[in-house]
Design an enzyme around this catalytic site. Structure first.
Site, mmCIF file in Angstrom:
data_model
loop_
_atom_site.group_PDB
_atom_site.id
_atom_site.type_symbol
_atom_site.label_atom_id
_atom_site.label_comp_id
_atom_site.label_asym_id
_atom_site.label_seq_id
_atom_site.Cartn_x
_atom_site.Cartn_y
_atom_site.Cartn_z
ATOM 1 N N ARG A 1 34.231 43.293 43.976
ATOM 2 C CA ARG A 1 33.361 44.102 45.086
ATOM 3 C C ARG A 1 32.519 43.949 45.308
ATOM 4 O O ARG A 1 32.070 44.278 43.908
ATOM 5 C CB ARG A 1 34.060 44.835 45.883
ATOM 6 N N ASN B 1 28.429 45.783 33.558
ATOM 7 C CA ASN B 1 29.998 44.594 33.815
ATOM 8 C C ASN B 1 29.475 43.438 33.061
ATOM 9 O O ASN B 1 28.550 42.508 32.572
ATOM 10 C CB ASN B 1 29.278 44.130 35.311
ATOM 11 N N HIS C 1 30.344 39.407 32.882
ATOM 12 C CA HIS C 1 29.973 37.780 33.895
ATOM 13 C C HIS C 1 30.529 36.793 32.964
ATOM 14 O O HIS C 1 29.540 36.575 32.200
ATOM 15 C CB HIS C 1 28.826 37.282 34.251
HETATM 16 C C1 GRF Z 1 36.330 37.957 33.656
HETATM 17 O O1 GRF Z 1 35.868 36.513 33.914
HETATM 18 C C2 GRF Z 1 35.001 38.360 34.104
HETATM 19 O O2 GRF Z 1 34.227 37.782 33.348
HETATM 20 C C3 GRF Z 1 34.771 38.268 35.195
HETATM 21 O O3 GRF Z 1 36.285 38.101 36.310
HETATM 22 C C4 GRF Z 1 37.345 38.212 34.924
HETATM 23 C C5 GRF Z 1 37.976 39.316 35.120
HETATM 24 O O4 GRF Z 1 39.672 39.155 33.810
HETATM 25 N N1 GRF Z 1 34.086 39.101 35.874
HETATM 26 P P1 GRF Z 1 40.043 40.415 33.299
HETATM 27 O O5 GRF Z 1 41.409 40.953 34.954
HETATM 28 O O6 GRF Z 1 39.205 41.512 32.917
HETATM 29 O O7 GRF Z 1 41.767 39.851 32.711
#
Ligand code: GRF
Length: 198
Positions: free
Chosen positions: A88, A104, A106
């Site tokens: 979100r 976060n 990324h």
């Molecule tokens: C990961 O690739 C993270 O970097 C991105 O969303 C994905 C989440 O995967 N923000 P998970 O739910 O932690 O398996």
């Protein structure tokens, strides 16, 4: 600290596993999902962590959803929040309420490839290197002071899936390390810079 998720929760599980070690400088108090069906909720519960669903679809507006989310997070008396696949977009007001305390992960080497479909875009560009970034959350999407990054090579024949899997291994290693730096006070945030504490 609390963890925000929307899906499978593999990064959340990496944080939970790291925090089990007595020497780790953070405890995970709760996992919050905006999606009731997120697989990560079951994993967190099985690991003995309190879970909470705050379903954005149950609220009339983003502001109402975020007010409920923030009220819950504040009630947990958290020092830090880790977004781990939380899908979100958050408004500046919520981000400001947790300034320098919300992080976060990324799946790209920021500032390259903000937003979605990072692996597809890296492949389409013929990038030779790709990776992941842990950063402090700021109002602009996928921006904010960078705590740590990990690189992986892009290999001949890679698909978005094979590249994502290679990056994910690094995500699981990097996120607990980066969070530990912040939670232990070994780094501090000064404006838009991450400084090493002396
Ligand atoms: C990961 O690739 C993270 O970097 C991105 O969303 C994905 C989440 O995967 N923000 P998970 O739910 O932690 O398996």
């Amino acid at each position: 600290m609390g963890v925000l998720i929307s899906g499978r929760g593999s990064n959340m599980m990496a944080l939970i596993a790291a925090a089990r070690h007595p020497a780790y400088p953070a405890d995970i108090v709760c996992v919050v999902s905006n999606r009731p069906e997120a697989e990560g909720l079951k994993l967190a519960a099985a690991a003995g962590i309190a879970t909470k669903v705050i379903d954005h679809e149950a609220y009339a507006s983003r502001a109402a959803f975020e007010a409920a989310l923030n009220q819950y997070l504040q009630s947990q008396r958290l020092d830090f929040i880790a977004c781990a696949g939380f899908m979100r977009v958050m408004s500046p007001a919520l981000i400001k309420a947790w300034r320098d305390r919300m992080i976060n992960i990324h799946p790209s080497l920021l500032p390259a490839y903000r937003g979605l479909h990072t692996h597809e875009r890296a492949l389409a560009d013929g990038a030779k290197q790709h990776g992941c970034t842990v950063h402090i959350v700021r109002p602009e999407l996928d921006s904010g002071p960078i705590i740590a990054q990990a690189k992986v090579p892009v290999l001949p024949g890679d698909t978005a899936e094979s590249l994502a899997a290679r990056v994910l291994v690094e995500e699981h290693r990097l996120y607990p390390q980066a969070l530990a730096l912040l939670a232990s006070g070994r780094i501090r945030i000064e404006g838009d810079q991450v400084k090493t504490s002396s």
